[in-house]
Scaffold this active site. Structure first.
Site, PDB file in Angstrom:
ATOM      1  N   ARG A  92       0.839  -1.203   0.000  1.00 38.70           N
ATOM      2  CA  ARG A  92       0.000   0.000   0.000  1.00 38.70           C
ATOM      3  C   ARG A  92       0.872   1.250   0.000  1.00 38.70           C
ATOM      4  O   ARG A  92       0.585   2.220  -0.695  1.00 38.70           O
ATOM      5  CB  ARG A  92      -0.942  -0.001   1.208  1.00 38.70           C
ATOM      6  CG  ARG A  92      -1.983  -1.109   1.176  1.00 38.70           C
ATOM      7  CD  ARG A  92      -2.927  -1.026   2.362  1.00 38.70           C
ATOM      8  NE  ARG A  92      -3.782   0.149   2.287  1.00 38.70           N
ATOM      9  CZ  ARG A  92      -4.511   0.605   3.304  1.00 38.70           C
ATOM     10  NH1 ARG A  92      -4.455  -0.014   4.483  1.00 38.70           N
ATOM     11  NH2 ARG A  92      -5.269   1.677   3.166  1.00 38.70           N
ATOM     12  N   CYS A 152      -1.510   5.971   9.123  1.00 37.74           N
ATOM     13  CA  CYS A 152      -1.805   4.695   8.479  1.00 37.74           C
ATOM     14  C   CYS A 152      -2.909   4.957   7.468  1.00 37.74           C
ATOM     15  O   CYS A 152      -2.897   5.972   6.786  1.00 37.74           O
ATOM     16  CB  CYS A 152      -2.196   3.639   9.517  1.00 37.74           C
ATOM     17  SG  CYS A 152      -3.615   4.101  10.548  1.00 37.74           S
TER      18      CYS A 152
END
Length: 272
Positions: A175, A229
């Site tokens: 990611r 995050c």
């Protein structure tokens, strides 16, 4: 209670009945998982807290997928489980993320006596410790939250961030690199961020790596960490581990889901 942000199972078992225990298990892909798991069995005396309903605020166009709850919402949560500012709290789950989120919220709103169960639910059960299906009741507590603005930053702060700070992306490597993104509308990371996945600070599911190993993970960051995050939840594991080794991180609470909600936010891919 000591300042150490984690507690081992041996100590918690001795303290059953003296600490307010919260079960923070959840699954983003199965909203009912946490409550279902809790009702199937939990640490005796534990109260269940839902990530979406209890540990996150209302969603908006900006602010990320899991905004911090407003003070009155968190006050209601703490009072409902019988808590006060001086109560002792222990949070657990099955991968450290939900428990670390509760730990961070407690610290943010002015509660100091809070720890996360190292090893979580799986280690507790594996070691044959007591389990209950009884849902506890509690006399309503009294709590007045005092948000510590210096613990969190927003997108405007991150955009103006000067020297002396380093962005730490807590998501999985693919990611961060922009190879794969199944949750948010854009792939990649905030320019300048380094990648330390929250799983890099664990040794097995729900257990933090030893302090000496954590020091190695964070060695060479070169500035005060600003952690993010996808939505501000799993980043709390890095925040927890950083506090354990004496660092003083900040949390970009809106995280990547907030960053990409603004069309003019730059996006980087690949290695920094």
């Amino acid at each position: 209670m000591a300042e150490c942000p984690v507690i081992e199972a041996d100590e918690l078992e001795k303290r059953l009945g003296n600490s307010i225990i919260v079960d923070c298990r959840y699954s983003l892909s199965d909203p009912e998982y946490g409550l279902r798991a809790y009702l199937s069995g939990h640490i005796p005396g534990a109260h269940f807290l839902d990530l979406e309903k209890d540990l996150s605020g209302p969603k908006g166009r900006h602010g990320g997928r899991h905004p911090l709850p407003p003070p009155e919402q968190f006050r209601e949560v703490i009072e409902r489980i019988g808590g006060t500012e001086s109560s002792e709290y222990v949070a657990y789950d099955d991968d450290l993320t939900g428990a670390s989120r509760f730990w961070f919220l407690c610290r943010y709103f002015g509660i100091r006596n809070v720890r996360v169960l190292n090893g979580g639910w799986e280690k507790w059960v594996r070691e044959g410790r007591p389990v209950s299906t009884e849902v506890p009741s509690a006399r309503r507590g009294h709590f007045q939250p005092h948000p510590a603005a210096g613990m969190v930053v927003d997108i405007n702060w991150v955009r103006r961030m000067g020297r002396g700070y380093v962005l730490v992306d807590s998501r999985q490597r693919e990611r961060y690199l922009g190879v794969h993104e199944a949750i948010d509308p854009k792939a990649g990371h905030i320019p300048g961020a380094v990648n330390i996945p929250y799983t890099a600070v664990t040794s097995g599911r729900g257990t933090l790596r030893p302090k000496e190993e954590l020091e190695g993970v964070y060695r060479g960051l070169g500035g005060r960490p600003v952690v993010y995050c996808g939505s501000g939840v799993t980043a709390c594991v890095n925040v927890l581990a950083m506090k354990l080794v004496g660092l003083d991180p900040l949390l970009y609470s809106g995280s990547w889901s907030d960053w990409v909600s603004y069309e003019d936010s730059p996006v980087a891919t690949g290695e920094e």
